[in-house]
Design a protein around this motif. Sequence first.
Motif, mmCIF file in Angstrom:
data_model
loop_
_atom_site.group_PDB
_atom_site.id
_atom_site.type_symbol
_atom_site.label_atom_id
_atom_site.label_comp_id
_atom_site.label_asym_id
_atom_site.label_seq_id
_atom_site.Cartn_x
_atom_site.Cartn_y
_atom_site.Cartn_z
ATOM 1 N N LYS A 33 36.023 38.268 36.012
ATOM 2 C CA LYS A 33 35.384 39.369 36.742
ATOM 3 C C LYS A 33 34.723 40.325 35.748
ATOM 4 C CE LYS A 33 36.400 42.786 40.345
ATOM 5 N NZ LYS A 33 35.069 42.814 40.847
ATOM 6 N N GLU A 34 33.520 40.792 36.112
ATOM 7 C CA GLU A 34 32.775 41.697 35.240
ATOM 8 C C GLU A 34 33.096 43.158 35.555
ATOM 9 O OE1 GLU A 34 28.726 39.274 34.250
ATOM 10 O OE2 GLU A 34 28.848 40.191 36.245
ATOM 11 N N TYR A 35 33.129 43.959 34.485
ATOM 12 C CA TYR A 35 33.399 45.389 34.559
ATOM 13 C C TYR A 35 32.482 46.114 33.583
ATOM 14 C CZ TYR A 35 37.858 43.742 36.481
ATOM 15 O OH TYR A 35 38.819 43.115 37.230
ATOM 16 N N VAL A 36 32.432 47.421 33.727
ATOM 17 C CA VAL A 36 31.848 48.269 32.700
ATOM 18 C C VAL A 36 33.011 49.004 32.042
ATOM 19 C CG1 VAL A 36 30.412 50.281 32.206
ATOM 20 C CG2 VAL A 36 29.641 48.562 33.857
ATOM 21 N N LEU A 37 33.065 48.910 30.724
ATOM 22 C CA LEU A 37 34.069 49.627 29.950
ATOM 23 C C LEU A 37 33.322 50.684 29.148
ATOM 24 C CD1 LEU A 37 37.041 48.044 28.101
ATOM 25 C CD2 LEU A 37 35.867 50.041 27.193
ATOM 26 N N LYS A 38 33.630 51.944 29.425
ATOM 27 C CA LYS A 38 32.975 53.042 28.724
ATOM 28 C C LYS A 38 33.932 53.627 27.709
ATOM 29 C CE LYS A 38 30.429 57.346 29.375
ATOM 30 N NZ LYS A 38 29.812 58.244 30.372
ATOM 31 N N PRO A 72 29.557 53.455 41.110
ATOM 32 C CA PRO A 72 30.558 52.401 40.909
ATOM 33 C C PRO A 72 31.973 52.965 41.034
ATOM 34 C CG PRO A 72 29.302 52.813 38.882
ATOM 35 C CD PRO A 72 28.790 53.752 39.923
ATOM 36 N N LYS A 73 32.871 52.143 41.474
ATOM 37 C CA LYS A 73 34.273 52.553 41.611
ATOM 38 C C LYS A 73 34.895 52.713 40.231
ATOM 39 C CE LYS A 73 38.649 51.140 43.582
ATOM 40 N NZ LYS A 73 39.461 50.031 43.988
ATOM 41 N N GLU A 87 33.605 49.627 38.038
ATOM 42 C CA GLU A 87 32.940 48.503 38.691
ATOM 43 C C GLU A 87 31.587 48.264 38.023
ATOM 44 O OE1 GLU A 87 31.323 47.636 43.240
ATOM 45 O OE2 GLU A 87 31.926 49.666 42.655
ATOM 46 N N TYR A 88 31.234 46.992 37.843
ATOM 47 C CA TYR A 88 29.922 46.631 37.313
ATOM 48 C C TYR A 88 28.973 46.417 38.482
ATOM 49 C CZ TYR A 88 26.221 43.914 35.056
ATOM 50 O OH TYR A 88 25.012 43.448 34.620
ATOM 51 N N ILE A 89 27.880 47.166 38.484
ATOM 52 C CA ILE A 89 26.834 47.010 39.500
ATOM 53 C C ILE A 89 25.715 46.209 38.847
ATOM 54 C CG2 ILE A 89 25.233 48.165 41.068
ATOM 55 C CD1 ILE A 89 28.139 48.882 41.685
#
Length: 178
Positions: A33-38, A72-73, A87-89
Motif C-alpha cells: 500500500k502506498e503512503y506519503v511519509l512527511k 488526505p487522511k 494517505e497517498y492521493i
Amino acid sequence: MDIISVNNVGYEIVRLLGKGKGGYSYLAIKDGKEYVLKQIHHEPCSYYQFGDKIQSEINDYKRLSDIGIRIPKMIDVDVKNERILKEYIDGDTIYDLVCRDMMTEDYISQVREMCSLLYPANTNIDYFPTNFVVCNGQIYYIDFECNNYMDEWNFENWGIKYWSKTPEFMQYWNDHRQ
C-alpha cells in the motif's frame, strides 16, 4: 531501499515527492500500500515563521477536516521523530497540469468551492498549485498548512496568479526548472 519508521513501523521509501517550507514528503510503501511519509525539517525559510511544526500539522489537519476540505487522511504521527504518515492521493498536481496546458475551469471552480468553506471559517490555505492533486476529477489539498484569513493571501489575490501561465507562474517555473 531506505526504510523510515513511523512509531517503530518501517516504511520503504520509493522516491521524494517534494520539499516544502516545513518538510520533505516521500512516497512510501508498506505491505503493497502506498503512503506519503512527511519528515519535518528545520531549514530556514525567509518568508515564513514556524512554531512547533509537528503540532501545527496536527492542529491544521484537524482544522481543515472540521471545515470539510478534501485532504488526505492523516494516518499516524510520530511526534518524537517529527514524521507524519498520510494517505497517498495519486494524480497530477495543478502545477503539472498548468505546465502541460491541461488546466480546466472545473479545477478553478473546485478551489473556489473550497474557499467558500474556508473564508467563513477565517482560514486560508497555501494555494500554490503544487499543493493540489487531481484524482478522479476532484482536487485535493495535499498539504495541511493553513492560517488565519488575510485578504492578501486568499485565492483571488494571490493563489490565482499561479493557476495558469501568468507572469508570476512563468517566473517561478524559470527559477525552478532543472
